[in-house]
Design a protein around this motif. Sequence first.
Motif, PDB file in Angstrom:
ATOM      1  N   ASN A 325       0.812  -1.222   0.000  1.00 59.90           N
ATOM      2  CA  ASN A 325       0.000   0.000   0.000  1.00 59.90           C
ATOM      3  C   ASN A 325       0.842   1.268   0.000  1.00 59.90           C
ATOM      4  O   ASN A 325       0.298   2.365   0.047  1.00 59.90           O
ATOM      5  CB  ASN A 325      -0.925   0.003   1.219  1.00 59.90           C
ATOM      6  CG  ASN A 325      -1.920  -1.136   1.192  1.00 59.90           C
ATOM      7  OD1 ASN A 325      -2.444  -1.485   0.141  1.00 59.90           O
ATOM      8  ND2 ASN A 325      -2.180  -1.730   2.349  1.00 59.90           N
ATOM      9  N   THR A 326       2.156   1.123  -0.045  1.00 54.84           N
ATOM     10  CA  THR A 326       3.039   2.284  -0.004  1.00 54.84           C
ATOM     11  C   THR A 326       2.985   3.053  -1.330  1.00 54.84           C
ATOM     12  O   THR A 326       2.971   2.466  -2.415  1.00 54.84           O
ATOM     13  CB  THR A 326       4.487   1.839   0.267  1.00 54.84           C
ATOM     14  OG1 THR A 326       4.529   1.067   1.470  1.00 54.84           O
ATOM     15  CG2 THR A 326       5.407   3.032   0.395  1.00 54.84           C
ATOM     16  N   PHE A 353       5.466   7.110   1.012  1.00 55.53           N
ATOM     17  CA  PHE A 353       4.398   7.622   1.865  1.00 55.53           C
ATOM     18  C   PHE A 353       3.479   6.477   2.265  1.00 55.53           C
ATOM     19  O   PHE A 353       3.191   5.583   1.455  1.00 55.53           O
ATOM     20  CB  PHE A 353       3.588   8.706   1.136  1.00 55.53           C
ATOM     21  CG  PHE A 353       4.385   9.937   0.801  1.00 55.53           C
ATOM     22  CD1 PHE A 353       4.464  11.003   1.683  1.00 55.53           C
ATOM     23  CD2 PHE A 353       5.068  10.023  -0.419  1.00 55.53           C
ATOM     24  CE1 PHE A 353       5.199  12.130   1.366  1.00 55.53           C
ATOM     25  CE2 PHE A 353       5.799  11.144  -0.742  1.00 55.53           C
ATOM     26  CZ  PHE A 353       5.870  12.210   0.155  1.00 55.53           C
ATOM     27  N   ASP A 354       2.994   6.507   3.513  1.00 56.18           N
ATOM     28  CA  ASP A 354       2.043   5.495   3.967  1.00 56.18           C
ATOM     29  C   ASP A 354       0.630   5.898   3.585  1.00 56.18           C
ATOM     30  O   ASP A 354       0.412   6.885   2.863  1.00 56.18           O
ATOM     31  CB  ASP A 354       2.182   5.256   5.474  1.00 56.18           C
ATOM     32  CG  ASP A 354       1.943   6.530   6.287  1.00 56.18           C
ATOM     33  OD1 ASP A 354       1.411   7.516   5.720  1.00 56.18           O
ATOM     34  OD2 ASP A 354       2.259   6.539   7.491  1.00 56.18           O
ATOM     35  N   LEU A 355      -0.366   5.148   4.075  1.00 54.43           N
ATOM     36  CA  LEU A 355      -1.758   5.426   3.725  1.00 54.43           C
ATOM     37  C   LEU A 355      -2.235   6.763   4.249  1.00 54.43           C
ATOM     38  O   LEU A 355      -3.171   7.365   3.693  1.00 54.43           O
ATOM     39  CB  LEU A 355      -2.649   4.306   4.271  1.00 54.43           C
ATOM     40  CG  LEU A 355      -2.476   2.931   3.610  1.00 54.43           C
ATOM     41  CD1 LEU A 355      -3.329   1.891   4.331  1.00 54.43           C
ATOM     42  CD2 LEU A 355      -2.855   2.992   2.134  1.00 54.43           C
ATOM     43  N   ASP A 356      -1.629   7.255   5.314  1.00 54.05           N
ATOM     44  CA  ASP A 356      -2.013   8.552   5.880  1.00 54.05           C
ATOM     45  C   ASP A 356      -1.303   9.721   5.223  1.00 54.05           C
ATOM     46  O   ASP A 356      -1.471  10.867   5.644  1.00 54.05           O
ATOM     47  CB  ASP A 356      -1.729   8.567   7.382  1.00 54.05           C
ATOM     48  CG  ASP A 356      -2.531   7.508   8.127  1.00 54.05           C
ATOM     49  OD1 ASP A 356      -3.660   7.213   7.681  1.00 54.05           O
ATOM     50  OD2 ASP A 356      -2.016   6.976   9.136  1.00 54.05           O
ATOM     51  N   GLY A 357      -0.483   9.450   4.197  1.00 56.03           N
ATOM     52  CA  GLY A 357       0.226  10.521   3.516  1.00 56.03           C
ATOM     53  C   GLY A 357       1.477  10.972   4.221  1.00 56.03           C
ATOM     54  O   GLY A 357       2.057  11.998   3.860  1.00 56.03           O
ATOM     55  N   LYS A 358       1.962  10.221   5.199  1.00 49.85           N
ATOM     56  CA  LYS A 358       3.161  10.586   5.950  1.00 49.85           C
ATOM     57  C   LYS A 358       4.385   9.979   5.279  1.00 49.85           C
ATOM     58  O   LYS A 358       4.403   8.797   4.932  1.00 49.85           O
ATOM     59  CB  LYS A 358       3.046  10.082   7.389  1.00 49.85           C
ATOM     60  CG  LYS A 358       4.256  10.406   8.242  1.00 49.85           C
ATOM     61  CD  LYS A 358       4.086   9.851   9.658  1.00 49.85           C
ATOM     62  CE  LYS A 358       5.299  10.129  10.503  1.00 49.85           C
ATOM     63  NZ  LYS A 358       5.167   9.567  11.876  1.00 49.85           N
TER      64      LYS A 358
END
Length: 562
Positions: A325-326, A353-358
């Motif tokens: 999911n990256t 970036f992870d799923l939260d946009g970080k």
Amino acid sequence: MVALTLSPTKTLFLNSHLLHSTFKPHFINPYSTKTHSLHSSRFLSFNLVTCKLKSPQDIKNKDKDISKKIVLSEAAPSLAEKGGDGGGGGEGNGNGEVKAKSGGNLMRLVKRFPRKVLGVLSNLPLAIGEMFAVAALMALGTFIDQGEAPDFYFQKYPEDNPVLGFFTWRWVLTLGFDHMYSSPVFLGTLVLLGASLVACTYTTQIPLVKVARRWNFLDSSEAIRKQEYSDTLPRASVQDLGVLLMGAGYEVFLKGPSLYAFKGLAGRFAPIGVHLAMLLIMAGGTLSAAGSFRGSVTVPQGLNFVVGDVLGPTGFLSTPTDAFNTEVHINRFYMDYYDSGEVSQFYTDLSLFDLDGKEIMRKTISVNDPLRYGGITIYQTDWSFSALQILKDDEGPFNLAMAPIKINGDKKLFGTFLPVGDAESPNVKGISMLARDLQSIVIYDLEGKFSGVRRPGSKLPIDIDGSRIVIVDAIGSSGLDLKTDPGVPIVYAGFGALMLTTCISFLSHSRIWALQDGTMVVVGGKTNRAKAEFPEEMDRLLDRVPEIVESSRSKEPDNVSG
């Protein structure tokens, strides 16, 4: 008449001193005058089965007669061996006996079957043939393009012009040679080779280690003299020889006048380690072929992609992870050049970036310097020219898409077209721009004549047919290969173990026997590898054995006083 019956069956153990084993191997301690012995005793057991006196009525019965049975064995019999009235094993009808015999034969056949299978699998010519088959399939896998669409094989291996007169696309697609390393043929050959290695280890290598670890005393001088190396010490002690052998790294055992010593037992374990290492390598390779994900993508600078959208499974063991999911963002793509203008290296600045946009990771990758995250590896493998950013008559910037032009062999060449005038006209004319890399743009006018060369970012304008053009930037695309390979750690561990055990296998396994015969010690020994060094080592050790000298007082005559 009264019948006298002795029952139940009793086992008598004769625990006589004469039946005990006198084997007492001694472990030498050079710093102590005492010896420690391991004493094990065995006993013989007599099994007295039933002795039964019958009445006259019983004697008249022809189906029953007096039976006496005495069994001599080294252990107490099992309950299944009991005869007589209660067991039913010695008395029964003919059908029962036939069934019992047939059942016993079947069980013996079942027990022999695995031994025959192990004997066939552990056959050395078969194992060598399997290794050649694996090597041939791997070579064929490098010759045949892997992972292509069926149309590719239809064209490359047509039926009207088969390779070698018989090889067509049907062979490739039917046997799975388009994905060789996960095909049933290749994996089946690997499984068969692994079974041969396991069978060889079980039937040959492990018994050899057991024999090597066993204390093997020789009780006759003739047997010792028949060894590869032998010598005689006329005045010596076998205990002194044992102390010197311990100092030389040998494991020493004494049993009365006999000595047995060995060293280098690790060399006997090494072949087992080699087999296990090869099994690790094959297991890791199989997991890589059948449990990996692979994919490639070309992404322009400034755009994103999701890892899971690029990766595709390679086999039935492929399982996605959370890292799929990256999101990957191409921050920048740029290249280094030689003095001749050729590309020397290209780089891509990546952010994950992870799923939260970080942002969880950032790295600039290049050829031979990939990014690794969550079991996913991203390689820099290729590049392309995405777009050319220009200003026209101080308006813009405009992005002109660059298209690859396949000329000049494998050298890259890209081109674009800037319309001039009415773009809806059927005879549109414009300015052509060509580039072989990101550092220089060649510009042609409306008639196709050379107008000049400009570097992106130089801000140097060029006037062509009344239009003022400025090359602002050259936007490249990064060619990336992505893969997951869960078998890599196993393969690395297997190769490491293979190198280590191969080196250990060169250690010599040396064995020495000695026998005290009066004041004389007969010494013999052999080794499996260091044939030239072993006699020299033995000569050095035997030269250090102290000689036994009679006391001078025993030789002096008694003085008679007058």
